[in-house]
Design a protein around this motif. Structure first.
Motif, PDB file in Angstrom:
ATOM      1  N   MET A  76      33.070  45.317 -25.518  1.00  0.00           N
ATOM      2  CA  MET A  76      33.268  43.909 -25.883  1.00  0.00           C
ATOM      3  C   MET A  76      34.007  43.165 -24.778  1.00  0.00           C
ATOM      4  N   ALA A  77      35.013  43.789 -24.179  1.00  0.00           N
ATOM      5  CA  ALA A  77      35.760  43.148 -23.094  1.00  0.00           C
ATOM      6  C   ALA A  77      34.842  42.878 -21.899  1.00  0.00           C
ATOM      7  N   SER A  78      33.997  43.828 -21.580  1.00  0.00           N
ATOM      8  CA  SER A  78      33.057  43.667 -20.469  1.00  0.00           C
ATOM      9  C   SER A  78      32.050  42.550 -20.753  1.00  0.00           C
ATOM     10  N   LEU A  79      31.533  42.511 -21.956  1.00  0.00           N
ATOM     11  CA  LEU A  79      30.576  41.465 -22.330  1.00  0.00           C
ATOM     12  C   LEU A  79      31.232  40.088 -22.277  1.00  0.00           C
ATOM     13  N   ARG A  80      32.439  39.992 -22.818  1.00  0.00           N
ATOM     14  CA  ARG A  80      33.149  38.705 -22.796  1.00  0.00           C
ATOM     15  C   ARG A  80      33.445  38.267 -21.360  1.00  0.00           C
ATOM     16  N   ALA A  81      33.814  39.213 -20.504  1.00  0.00           N
ATOM     17  CA  ALA A  81      34.086  38.888 -19.100  1.00  0.00           C
ATOM     18  C   ALA A  81      32.830  38.373 -18.401  1.00  0.00           C
ATOM     19  N   ALA A  82      31.657  38.788 -18.896  1.00  0.00           N
ATOM     20  CA  ALA A  82      30.385  38.329 -18.331  1.00  0.00           C
ATOM     21  C   ALA A  82      29.917  37.027 -18.984  1.00  0.00           C
ATOM     22  N   GLY A  83      30.749  36.467 -19.883  1.00  0.00           N
ATOM     23  CA  GLY A  83      30.410  35.197 -20.526  1.00  0.00           C
ATOM     24  C   GLY A  83      29.508  35.332 -21.730  1.00  0.00           C
ATOM     25  N   ILE A  84      29.405  36.536 -22.280  1.00  0.00           N
ATOM     26  CA  ILE A  84      28.560  36.773 -23.452  1.00  0.00           C
ATOM     27  C   ILE A  84      29.419  36.651 -24.703  1.00  0.00           C
ATOM     28  N   ASP A  85      28.982  35.823 -25.638  1.00  0.00           N
ATOM     29  CA  ASP A  85      29.703  35.616 -26.891  1.00  0.00           C
ATOM     30  C   ASP A  85      29.621  36.876 -27.744  1.00  0.00           C
ATOM     31  N   VAL A  86      30.757  37.407 -28.148  1.00  0.00           N
ATOM     32  CA  VAL A  86      30.828  38.594 -28.998  1.00  0.00           C
ATOM     33  C   VAL A  86      31.400  38.168 -30.341  1.00  0.00           C
ATOM     34  N   ILE A  87      30.694  38.502 -31.398  1.00  0.00           N
ATOM     35  CA  ILE A  87      31.105  38.121 -32.748  1.00  0.00           C
ATOM     36  C   ILE A  87      31.609  39.362 -33.476  1.00  0.00           C
ATOM     37  N   THR A  88      32.778  39.242 -34.088  1.00  0.00           N
ATOM     38  CA  THR A  88      33.305  40.302 -34.942  1.00  0.00           C
ATOM     39  C   THR A  88      33.774  39.657 -36.243  1.00  0.00           C
ATOM     40  N   LYS A  89      33.738  40.420 -37.303  1.00  0.00           N
ATOM     41  CA  LYS A  89      34.232  39.960 -38.601  1.00  0.00           C
ATOM     42  C   LYS A  89      34.926  41.133 -39.287  1.00  0.00           C
ATOM     43  N   PRO A  90      36.088  40.908 -39.877  1.00  0.00           N
ATOM     44  CA  PRO A  90      36.806  42.004 -40.537  1.00  0.00           C
ATOM     45  C   PRO A  90      35.956  42.714 -41.592  1.00  0.00           C
ATOM     46  N   GLU A  91      35.121  41.980 -42.319  1.00  0.00           N
ATOM     47  CA  GLU A  91      34.327  42.613 -43.379  1.00  0.00           C
ATOM     48  C   GLU A  91      33.297  43.604 -42.829  1.00  0.00           C
ATOM     49  N   TRP A  92      32.892  43.450 -41.570  1.00  0.00           N
ATOM     50  CA  TRP A  92      31.949  44.411 -40.974  1.00  0.00           C
ATOM     51  C   TRP A  92      32.610  45.769 -40.768  1.00  0.00           C
ATOM     52  N   ASP A  93      33.924  45.778 -40.664  1.00  0.00           N
ATOM     53  CA  ASP A  93      34.657  47.018 -40.433  1.00  0.00           C
ATOM     54  C   ASP A  93      35.394  47.491 -41.680  1.00  0.00           C
ATOM     55  N   SER A  94      34.935  47.050 -42.840  1.00  0.00           N
ATOM     56  CA  SER A  94      35.643  47.359 -44.087  1.00  0.00           C
ATOM     57  C   SER A  94      35.372  48.772 -44.601  1.00  0.00           C
ATOM     58  N   MET A  95      34.467  49.507 -43.954  1.00  0.00           N
ATOM     59  CA  MET A  95      34.199  50.889 -44.346  1.00  0.00           C
ATOM     60  C   MET A  95      34.418  51.784 -43.123  1.00  0.00           C
ATOM     61  N   PRO A  96      35.672  52.169 -42.864  1.00  0.00           N
ATOM     62  CA  PRO A  96      35.983  52.934 -41.653  1.00  0.00           C
ATOM     63  C   PRO A  96      35.225  54.258 -41.559  1.00  0.00           C
ATOM     64  N   GLU A  97      34.747  54.778 -42.681  1.00  0.00           N
ATOM     65  CA  GLU A  97      33.991  56.028 -42.639  1.00  0.00           C
ATOM     66  C   GLU A  97      32.610  55.834 -41.996  1.00  0.00           C
ATOM     67  N   ILE A  98      32.164  54.594 -41.886  1.00  0.00           N
ATOM     68  CA  ILE A  98      30.883  54.287 -41.234  1.00  0.00           C
ATOM     69  C   ILE A  98      31.103  53.945 -39.769  1.00  0.00           C
ATOM     70  N   GLY A  99      32.141  53.172 -39.482  1.00  0.00           N
ATOM     71  CA  GLY A  99      32.433  52.811 -38.105  1.00  0.00           C
ATOM     72  C   GLY A  99      32.754  51.339 -37.960  1.00  0.00           C
ATOM     73  N   ARG A 100      32.656  50.864 -36.717  1.00  0.00           N
ATOM     74  CA  ARG A 100      32.997  49.472 -36.390  1.00  0.00           C
ATOM     75  C   ARG A 100      31.769  48.776 -35.812  1.00  0.00           C
ATOM     76  N   PHE A 101      31.748  47.433 -35.965  1.00  0.00           N
ATOM     77  CA  PHE A 101      30.585  46.655 -35.568  1.00  0.00           C
ATOM     78  C   PHE A 101      30.979  45.395 -34.812  1.00  0.00           C
ATOM     79  N   ALA A 102      30.082  44.956 -33.954  1.00  0.00           N
ATOM     80  CA  ALA A 102      30.171  43.657 -33.294  1.00  0.00           C
ATOM     81  C   ALA A 102      28.740  43.171 -33.116  1.00  0.00           C
TER      82      ALA A 102
END
Length: 122
Positions: A76-102
């Motif tokens: 995400m840091a690399s994408l943002r540094a390249a000017g790419i919009d990265v979207i995250t939402k807390p609800e996407w990460d509400s099931m830690p047993e599945i993983g994290r999303f952007a």
């Protein structure tokens, strides 16, 4: 079962060469010197048709590419540094047993979900 995995992902593009270069540069997907073959790491692949009225991704899009990643924060840091919009939402990460999303979009507006699978018990 005769199917052993996904053999390819094909889609139309206004600028196929430019879009292929974007995917290679920012996500490491593809390898033009090998006719765009991409050797992947073994791991889970979710194959899931969604209801027509799902709001999981934009209604005007018929598909969303989900890419399994390592080191989501660094990517995400690399994408943002390249000017790419990265979207995250807390609800996407509400099931830690599945993983994290952007989410990001490629230059032609195609949705891409970045998924860092959980590495162990939550």
């Amino acid at each position: 079962m005769p199917v052993t995995g996904i053999g390819g992902f094909f889609f139309r593009a206004q600028d196929p060469r430019g879009l292929a270069a974007w995917y290679l540069t920012h996500l490491g997907v593809g390898a033009p010197e090998k006719a765009f073959l991409w050797d992947q790491q073994a791991g889970p692949t979710v194959f899931s048709p969604f209801p027509e009225r799902s709001d999981y991704f934009e209604a005007r899009r018929r598909w969303m590419l989900n890419l399994r990643v390592d080191g989501l924060d660094d990517l995400m840091a690399s994408l943002r540094a390249a000017g790419i919009d990265v979207i995250t939402k807390p609800e996407w990460d509400s099931m830690p047993e599945i993983g994290r999303f952007a989410r990001i979009h490629d230059p032609e507006g195609n949705p891409i979900e970045l998924w860092e699978p959980a590495t162990g018990p939550a």
